[in-house]
Design an enzyme around this catalytic site. Structure first.
Site, short mmCIF file in Angstrom:
data_model
loop_
_atom_site.label_atom_id
_atom_site.label_comp_id
_atom_site.label_asym_id
_atom_site.label_seq_id
_atom_site.Cartn_x
_atom_site.Cartn_y
_atom_site.Cartn_z
N LYS A 113 0.83 -1.20 0.00
CA LYS A 113 0.00 0.00 0.00
C LYS A 113 0.87 1.26 0.00
CE LYS A 113 -4.51 -1.40 1.37
NZ LYS A 113 -4.99 -1.57 0.00
N LYS A 192 -1.73 -7.95 -10.34
CA LYS A 192 -3.01 -7.91 -9.64
C LYS A 192 -3.97 -6.92 -10.28
CE LYS A 192 -5.02 -6.83 -5.11
NZ LYS A 192 -5.95 -5.86 -5.66
N LYS A 195 -9.08 -2.33 -7.93
CA LYS A 195 -10.08 -1.27 -8.12
C LYS A 195 -9.41 0.05 -8.45
CE LYS A 195 -13.26 -2.44 -4.43
NZ LYS A 195 -12.36 -2.56 -3.28
#
Ligand code: ATP
Ligand code: MG
Length: 330
Positions: A113, A192, A195
């Site tokens: 992240k 990956k 969103k």
């Protein structure tokens, strides 16, 4: 009855194929056998969306519709809003005092992240603890997740064990359940689909959008001419065909794989076939969503009822936690 818990961050108003194959599919399948809890984890979304909080409500309503469209049944599954069950946050605090900082600092998803540009806040650091509290509050045995979240479920298990050893058996030790494709790649060939990564096919994309995205998809970078022998392994087009094709599609998919490896079929033909396969897969979801959209207030009602039910469970667990910790003062 054993329990499942699995949440989603309302960081967008729609789910993508990765969310589906990574966890939604398993959740829908298992809701008959498990008591299932599905929170929309708005508190987790805040680590990314603290400056766009006005979007969360609409995102949650829309994701609620997606849940119903893919087949979550509110009579079997408790769908609720995390922030409306504040007991989770209280339990998270009790877990936090048992958690060495170094364990959190090692969580791989945290590093991912930060690499993706998220702010290095205390809130983000706290996220694995809050996620452990989501799971442990509802005494989930099984947590369907994509591979990126596996380590967090393992952390939840470790911290549950530590609590139980110290204060007595309150928590259930949860296990992760990884979907049939642990990490679905993006249309851009990145490992990956995400969103927030601009490489997703969404469950609510129109047939035209699906076609546009598929026709410009990444395939086998080593293949320049349709007559070059191509690679099937790791090729997103074939990964999607395997993941979303029906039983009836299997012989044709196998056939295309063979031809592709021999350099006897071009990317365009296989992609056109994938468009058909994906649209066939998405059509019933789209239809259900269209129907459900006609019922105003449906999602709000389901989320309200689910939240009430979830809150009762959370209050029970919190009382047990406090009793075990001898914090149930007079
Ligand atoms: P964001 O980019 O905002 O983090 P996301 O696409 O990763 O969004 P989340 O809400 O973080 O979605 O994750 C919801 C669930 O879907 C998690 O269990 C996660 O592991 C799973 N998931 C997300 N992306 C994929 C993927 N590409 N393949 C398989 N599972 C996935
Ligand atoms: Mg994510």
């Amino acid at each position: 009855m054993k329990r499942i818990l699995t949440g989603d961050r309302p960081t967008a108003d729609k789910f993508h194929l990765g969310n589906y194959i990574g966890k939604l599919k398993n959740t829908v399948k298992l809701q008959d056998q498990y008591e299932t809890f599905v929170p929309l984890v708005d508190l987790h979304a805040l680590t990314t969306y603290f400056d766009q909080t006005e979007k969360l409500e609409a995102n949650m309503k829309s994701l609620g519709l997606d849940y119903l469209s893919v087949g979550l049944d509110p009579n079997k599954t408790t769908i609720f809003i995390q922030s409306k069950v504040p007991e989770i946050v209280e339990i998270a605090y009790f877990l936090s005092v048992l958690t060495p900082r170094s364990i959190i600092a090692r969580q791989p998803a945290l590093k991912e992240k930060l690499d993706a540009g998220e702010q290095d806040t205390v809130g983000l650091f706290y996220y694995p603890i809050l996620m452990a509290a989501d799971i442990l509050t509802f005494k989930a045995n099984l947590v369907p997740v994509g591979k990126d979240q596996k380590a967090h479920v393992e952390f939840a298990r470790d911290i549950a064990k530590k609590f139980n050893d110290l204060y007595g058996e309150v928590f259930i030790l949860p296990e992760p359940l990884i979907g049939e494709v642990p990490t679905l790649p993006g249309t851009d060939g990145q490992t990956k689909m995400g969103k927030s990564l601009g490489n997703a096919i969404f469950l609510t994309d129109s047939p035209e959008e699906v076609e546009k995205k598929v026709m410009s998809m990444y395939t086998d970078p080593t293949r320049i001419h349709p007559t070059d022998p191509g690679h099937v392994e790791g090729n997103p087009v074939f990964i999607y065909l395997d993941a979303f094709g029906s039983e009836a599609d299997k012989p044709q998919t196998t056939n295309y794989k063979l031809l592709y490896q021999k350099g006897q079929v071009g990317d365009i033909e296989v992609k056109k076939y994938l468009v058909k396969v994906l649209n066939n897969f998405l059509d019933p979801i789209r239809q259900r969503r269209d129907e459900l959209e006609k019922e105003p207030g449906l999602v709000e009602r389901i989320l309200k009822e689910g939240t009430e039910k979830a809150r009762i469970e959370a209050q029970k667990t919190l009382a047990e936690v406090k009793k075990a910790m001898k914090l149930d003062y007079f």
